[in-house]
Scaffold this motif. Structure first.
Motif: not given
Length: 440
Positions: A238-258
């Motif tokens: 599969g793919f590799m999963w990476r933290l977005t730069q935003d996440a790196v900076r600001e942490g994780v947000k809610s998983t409410t995308r969809y």
DNA sequence: CTATGTAAACAAC
DNA sequence: GTTGTTTACATAG
């Protein structure tokens, strides 16, 4: 609840010679820099050029990253690779207990940002091939890395015993931790599983594979995680999963995308759960199929020529996406309508890390990487990659942004930083919906 | 209502 | 069987 942004990255663990650490190959690097490709494009080179026959990380068995000129220094210790106090997590604390001044917050954020830059650029050392992908956590596990070299998790004095992960944290947060400590903030799914086994009790707490499902769900659903687009056809991992730069900076947000395309008008599903469930699966499956087809059809042609058209990291989560000059007349994406972004941080307290939006709205100028002091100490590879937002675009005015329509799926957007526009070609896009609620 | 966890359908591999 | 995407549902707050 508050998820604190990462902070306190040690600043000394890389960067002495960023130039050397960069670029899997000088050619690639040259290409990258010359192209003025975005950060994410640059980032692609972390996993070398997709179509360079010799550079596919998944097919580079025998490729020795350490041996490369740009490989990790021999003394690149685990503690360097996995900064001990990479972040602090503040599990659900009331705002008033977070006694950071705005200045402190800003300073902290800046530091995170700087660290981020170091990490991003210094971590271009990631050259491992996928087959011989060295799992940081598997390694930690299997190689019995001394404990004191393992990331310390709770360095917040208020957060309880140091060295322990708050296992009660949500999946998204745990994944975040896992990725944050991984080289280049990138892991494959299998390693995330391993990490969970090692550091959490999610795995042991359930006999089923539900926890894995949840991990996958979170990876897919949370904008903090991005797939690294690595069109190495023959990987089974599969793919590799990476933290977005935003996440790196600001942490994780809610998983409410969809979430809640049709807000749960309760009372009308529970009647026939079974058909509902099946219908749901059918829908999801078709959507998934469409998107996959779309990705495939565009990947080959556009991976390089059209960086906007994929959901994977270089594109979909590309923070540069919204700042690009050309709007993308792309084919409808199934992700689309669901990616109407809005000011996630517009509601005080929502996932409010201490660094959360409202305060920045008030006190912080729009940040850009270019504005980082660190930048001056870095080789400028591609300044475009430093700008995560358009100078003309105020990302910090979302406090009063309108909420999306109730029936719009929502992507958390904190202080505008979560503006992952994977909504390319979304139906809603064509309907003229404004994507970034805060920009409205 | 939101955030989260979980189950599941489904596609692709 | 695994990975990834999506939806639905449940539940806590």
């Amino acid at each position: 609840m508050q998820w604190a942004a990462p902070s306190n990255f040690p600043l000394d663990y890389m960067g002495q010679d960023l130039t050397v650490q960069l670029a899997p190959s000088s050619e690639d690097f040259y290409h990258c820099a010359q192209n003025g490709t975005s950060y994410n494009r640059n980032h692609d080179f972390t996993y070398p050029v997709p179509y360079a026959s010799t550079s596919c990380p998944r097919s580079q068995s025998g490729f020795d990253p350490i041996g490369l000129p740009n490989g990790l220094p021999n003394d690149f210790s685990m503690s360097e690779a996995y900064p001990p106090a990479a972040y602090q997590i503040e599990p659900q604390k009331p705002l008033d207990t977070t006694d950071l001044t705005d200045q402190e917050i800003n300073g902290q954020l800046m530091q995170s940002s700087e660290d981020y830059e170091y990490r991003q650029y210094g971590s271009q050392t990631r050259l491992e091939d996928q087959r011989s992908y060295q799992s940081p956590y598997s390694n930690l596990t299997r190689d019995s890395t001394p404990n004191d070299e393992i990331i310390r998790y709770s360095h917040d004095p208020n957060a309880g015993e140091a060295g322990a992960i708050d296992k009660e944290q949500p999946y998204a947060q745990l994944i975040y931790k896992a990725l944050l400590d991984a080289p280049d903030n990138t892991m494959i799914l299998r390693d995330i599983y391993d990490w969970f086994k090692k550091y959490t009790d999610k795995a042991s707490a359930s006999e089923t594979k539900g926890w894995q499902n949840s991990i996958r769900h979170n990876l897919s659903m949370n904008g903090a995680f991005e797939k690294v687009d690595q069109p190495c056809e023959d990987s089974r991992k599969g793919f590799m999963w990476r933290l977005t730069q935003d996440a790196v900076r600001e942490g994780v947000k809610s998983t409410t995308r969809y979430r809640s395309k049709q807000p749960h008008k309760r009372g009308h599903h529970t009647q026939h759960p079974q058909p509902q469930r099946q219908a749901s699966g059918a829908k999801g499956g078709q959507a998934a199929r469409r998107s996959a087809r779309m990705r495939r059809s565009h990947r080959v042609h556009e991976y390089r020529s059209d960086p906007y058209n994929s959901r994977s990291a270089p594109v979909a989560f590309d923070p540069m996406y919204n700042t690009r000059e050309a709007p993308m007349p792309y084919p409808p994406s199934p992700y689309t309508g669901s990616e109407v972004n809005y000011a996630y941080g517009s509601k005080p307290g929502e996932f409010g890390s201490p660094l959360d939006a409202p305060r920045f709205d008030l006190f912080s100028p729009p940040r850009s990487y270019a504005g980082s002091s660190m930048l001056q100490n870095m080789p400028i590879l591609d300044t475009t990659c430093m700008l995560d937002q358009s100078p003309t675009e105020s990302l910090f005015t979302d406090s009063h942004s309108p909420s999306p329509p109730a029936d719009e799926p929502r992507t958390p957007v904190t202080q505008g930083s979560w503006a992952e526009q994977e909504s390319l070609g979304a139906p809603s896009m064509f309907e003229g919906l404004a994507y970034r609620g805060y920009a409205a």
